[in-house]
Write a protein that holds these residues in place. Sequence first.
Motif, PDB file in Angstrom:
ATOM      1  N   ALA A   1      -7.010 -15.901-108.288  1.00  0.00           N
ATOM      2  CA  ALA A   1      -6.800 -17.351-108.207  1.00  0.00           C
ATOM      3  C   ALA A   1      -7.100 -18.024-109.546  1.00  0.00           C
ATOM      4  O   ALA A   1      -6.437 -18.985-109.927  1.00  0.00           O
ATOM      5  CB  ALA A   1      -7.680 -17.940-107.108  1.00  0.00           C
ATOM      6  N   ALA A   2      -8.099 -17.500-110.268  1.00  0.00           N
ATOM      7  CA  ALA A   2      -8.470 -18.094-111.544  1.00  0.00           C
ATOM      8  C   ALA A   2      -7.409 -17.855-112.627  1.00  0.00           C
ATOM      9  O   ALA A   2      -7.153 -18.723-113.456  1.00  0.00           O
ATOM     10  CB  ALA A   2      -9.822 -17.544-112.013  1.00  0.00           C
ATOM     11  N   ILE A   3      -6.772 -16.667-112.606  1.00  0.00           N
ATOM     12  CA  ILE A   3      -5.786 -16.372-113.650  1.00  0.00           C
ATOM     13  C   ILE A   3      -4.365 -16.747-113.249  1.00  0.00           C
ATOM     14  O   ILE A   3      -3.451 -16.676-114.072  1.00  0.00           O
ATOM     15  CB  ILE A   3      -5.824 -14.886-114.072  1.00  0.00           C
ATOM     16  N   ARG A   4      -4.164 -17.162-112.020  1.00  0.00           N
ATOM     17  CA  ARG A   4      -2.815 -17.492-111.545  1.00  0.00           C
ATOM     18  C   ARG A   4      -2.077 -18.463-112.453  1.00  0.00           C
ATOM     19  O   ARG A   4      -0.904 -18.223-112.783  1.00  0.00           O
ATOM     20  CB  ARG A   4      -2.888 -18.033-110.115  1.00  0.00           C
ATOM     21  N   PRO A   5      -2.679 -19.560-112.913  1.00  0.00           N
ATOM     22  CA  PRO A   5      -1.942 -20.480-113.790  1.00  0.00           C
ATOM     23  C   PRO A   5      -1.471 -19.825-115.095  1.00  0.00           C
ATOM     24  O   PRO A   5      -0.443 -20.200-115.639  1.00  0.00           O
ATOM     25  CB  PRO A   5      -2.947 -21.598-114.086  1.00  0.00           C
ATOM     26  N   ALA A   6      -2.217 -18.826-115.577  1.00  0.00           N
ATOM     27  CA  ALA A   6      -1.866 -18.183-116.833  1.00  0.00           C
ATOM     28  C   ALA A   6      -0.701 -17.205-116.682  1.00  0.00           C
ATOM     29  O   ALA A   6      -0.033 -16.889-117.666  1.00  0.00           O
ATOM     30  CB  ALA A   6      -3.068 -17.453-117.414  1.00  0.00           C
ATOM     31  N   VAL A   7      -0.440 -16.728-115.478  1.00  0.00           N
ATOM     32  CA  VAL A   7       0.610 -15.735-115.281  1.00  0.00           C
ATOM     33  C   VAL A   7       1.821 -16.279-114.532  1.00  0.00           C
ATOM     34  O   VAL A   7       2.711 -15.525-114.168  1.00  0.00           O
ATOM     35  CB  VAL A   7       0.067 -14.483-114.552  1.00  0.00           C
ATOM     36  N   THR A   8       1.852 -17.580-114.300  1.00  0.00           N
ATOM     37  CA  THR A   8       2.999 -18.187-113.633  1.00  0.00           C
ATOM     38  C   THR A   8       4.204 -18.148-114.571  1.00  0.00           C
ATOM     39  O   THR A   8       4.105 -18.563-115.716  1.00  0.00           O
ATOM     40  CB  THR A   8       2.689 -19.643-113.252  1.00  0.00           C
ATOM     41  N   PRO A   9       5.336 -17.625-114.117  1.00  0.00           N
ATOM     42  CA  PRO A   9       6.519 -17.569-114.980  1.00  0.00           C
ATOM     43  C   PRO A   9       6.983 -18.984-115.373  1.00  0.00           C
ATOM     44  O   PRO A   9       6.908 -19.903-114.584  1.00  0.00           O
ATOM     45  CB  PRO A   9       7.572 -16.880-114.112  1.00  0.00           C
ATOM     46  N   VAL A  10       7.467 -19.081-116.589  1.00  0.00           N
ATOM     47  CA  VAL A  10       7.972 -20.351-117.095  1.00  0.00           C
ATOM     48  C   VAL A  10       9.482 -20.224-117.216  1.00  0.00           C
ATOM     49  O   VAL A  10       9.999 -19.251-117.753  1.00  0.00           O
ATOM     50  CB  VAL A  10       7.357 -20.664-118.481  1.00  0.00           C
ATOM     51  N   VAL A  11      10.190 -21.182-116.668  1.00  0.00           N
ATOM     52  CA  VAL A  11      11.655 -21.170-116.745  1.00  0.00           C
ATOM     53  C   VAL A  11      12.078 -21.718-118.109  1.00  0.00           C
ATOM     54  O   VAL A  11      11.676 -22.811-118.496  1.00  0.00           O
ATOM     55  CB  VAL A  11      12.268 -21.998-115.600  1.00  0.00           C
ATOM     56  N   ARG A  12      12.868 -20.921-118.825  1.00  0.00           N
ATOM     57  CA  ARG A  12      13.362 -21.359-120.134  1.00  0.00           C
ATOM     58  C   ARG A  12      14.533 -22.295-119.974  1.00  0.00           C
ATOM     59  O   ARG A  12      15.055 -22.481-118.867  1.00  0.00           O
ATOM     60  CB  ARG A  12      13.788 -20.138-120.940  1.00  0.00           C
ATOM     61  N   GLY A  13      14.959 -22.878-121.044  1.00  0.00           N
ATOM     62  CA  GLY A  13      16.065 -23.823-121.037  1.00  0.00           C
ATOM     63  C   GLY A  13      17.369 -23.228-120.549  1.00  0.00           C
ATOM     64  O   GLY A  13      18.204 -23.919-119.960  1.00  0.00           O
ATOM     65  N   ASP A  14      17.589 -21.912-120.734  1.00  0.00           N
ATOM     66  CA  ASP A  14      18.822 -21.281-120.297  1.00  0.00           C
ATOM     67  C   ASP A  14      18.751 -20.789-118.851  1.00  0.00           C
ATOM     68  O   ASP A  14      19.662 -20.102-118.371  1.00  0.00           O
ATOM     69  CB  ASP A  14      19.211 -20.138-121.241  1.00  0.00           C
ATOM     70  N   GLY A  15      17.651 -21.112-118.146  1.00  0.00           N
ATOM     71  CA  GLY A  15      17.516 -20.747-116.740  1.00  0.00           C
ATOM     72  C   GLY A  15      16.849 -19.431-116.485  1.00  0.00           C
ATOM     73  O   GLY A  15      16.568 -19.083-115.355  1.00  0.00           O
ATOM     74  N   ALA A  16      16.589 -18.632-117.515  1.00  0.00           N
ATOM     75  CA  ALA A  16      15.924 -17.344-117.341  1.00  0.00           C
ATOM     76  C   ALA A  16      14.426 -17.555-117.210  1.00  0.00           C
ATOM     77  O   ALA A  16      13.861 -18.489-117.746  1.00  0.00           O
ATOM     78  CB  ALA A  16      16.216 -16.429-118.524  1.00  0.00           C
ATOM     79  N   ALA A  17      13.791 -16.632-116.495  1.00  0.00           N
ATOM     80  CA  ALA A  17      12.332 -16.726-116.327  1.00  0.00           C
ATOM     81  C   ALA A  17      11.611 -16.151-117.512  1.00  0.00           C
ATOM     82  O   ALA A  17      12.077 -15.345-118.241  1.00  0.00           O
ATOM     83  CB  ALA A  17      11.908 -16.005-115.070  1.00  0.00           C
TER      84      ALA A  17
END
Length: 69
Positions: A53-69
């Motif tokens: 739970a503590a590291i969850r924010p650090a490993v959440t995928p970020v969606v790039r501008g082209d739609g890829a994770a």
Amino acid sequence: MRITKAPEPALIRSVLVAVTGVVAYLLGRQISTDWIEAVLTIYGLFTPVIAGAAIRPAVTPVVRGDGAA
């Protein structure tokens, strides 16, 4: 303050023993510390969940501008 990792079991044990000692002093009685081992066993079982739970924010995928994770 943001928690980035779960505290060491030794730290948890020392805090529980200290709090038990203060409570025993205030009550003027002897209090057994046998229950602390059971609490630490349960804490040890839940530590991976707490860490996840503590590291969850650090490993959440970020969606790039082209739609890829």
